[in-house]
Scaffold this motif. Structure first.
Motif, PDB file in Angstrom:
ATOM      1  N   ASN A   1      34.624   3.854  25.715  1.00  0.00           N
ATOM      2  CA  ASN A   1      34.436   4.244  24.174  1.00  0.00           C
ATOM      3  C   ASN A   1      34.781   3.058  23.508  1.00  0.00           C
ATOM      4  OD1 ASN A   1      32.940   5.732  22.559  1.00  0.00           O
ATOM      5  ND2 ASN A   1      34.692   6.832  21.835  1.00  0.00           N
TER       6      ASN A   1
ATOM      7  N   ALA B   1      32.332   2.483  20.091  1.00  0.00           N
ATOM      8  CA  ALA B   1      32.181   4.184  19.810  1.00  0.00           C
ATOM      9  C   ALA B   1      30.871   4.611  19.521  1.00  0.00           C
ATOM     10  CB  ALA B   1      32.975   4.487  18.721  1.00  0.00           C
ATOM     11  N   GLY B   2      30.154   5.461  20.152  1.00  0.00           N
ATOM     12  CA  GLY B   2      28.835   6.066  19.921  1.00  0.00           C
ATOM     13  C   GLY B   2      27.916   5.371  20.822  1.00  0.00           C
ATOM     14  N   THR B   3      28.087   4.286  21.389  1.00  0.00           N
ATOM     15  CA  THR B   3      27.092   3.763  22.441  1.00  0.00           C
ATOM     16  C   THR B   3      27.015   4.298  23.604  1.00  0.00           C
ATOM     17  OG1 THR B   3      28.648   1.851  23.194  1.00  0.00           O
ATOM     18  CG2 THR B   3      27.465   1.617  21.356  1.00  0.00           C
ATOM     19  N   GLY B   4      28.226   4.621  24.491  1.00  0.00           N
ATOM     20  CA  GLY B   4      28.299   5.279  25.521  1.00  0.00           C
ATOM     21  C   GLY B   4      28.116   4.141  26.722  1.00  0.00           C
TER      22      GLY B   4
END
Length: 122
Positions: free
Chosen positions: A106, A109-112
């Motif tokens: 992470n 963050a939010g991209t995976g």
């Protein structure tokens, strides 16, 4: 590493940004930087002692961008880049790297996307 010679002249630092709004912002905020507004894969230049990059990750573009950038390294130069930490990157980029660091999960963050930091020595 500390540099004894500060960048005093325009064009000693180069930035390549495809997005014109971001390129304009770079030019305003970093006036000693030569900003090239174009696709990095079309960028042609001489040799550089230091290259720092955060290439696009989609469809393995990080691989092709980093390989393209490595072609600009001067002898003894150093390229530091962030890339996806997947099987393609491990197969094609890790052999070029003198250093490879798995980034914490992470980190973006939010991209995976799992990421790594690599260093290539010229």
């Amino acid at each position: 590493e500390p540099c004894e010679t500060p960048y005093k002249e325009r064009d000693q630092l180069h930035a390549v940004e495809i997005n014109s709004q971001l390129a304009n912002r770079l030019q305003v905020e970093f006036t000693l930087t030569k900003v090239h507004c174009l696709d990095f894969m079309e960028f042609q230049a001489g040799a550089f002692d230091k290259i720092v990059m955060n290439p696009p990750f989609a469809n393995g573009q990080d691989i092709t961008h980093i390989q393209h950038a490595a072609g600009f390294l001067a002898p003894g130069g150093r390229l530091v880049a962030i890339c996806a930490n997947g099987p393609r990157q491990n197969e094609r980029l890790r052999p070029l790297a003198c250093e490879w660091y798995d980034l914490p999960p992470n980190s973006f963050a939010g991209t995976g996307v799992n990421a790594a930091l690599l260093v290539i020595q010229g």
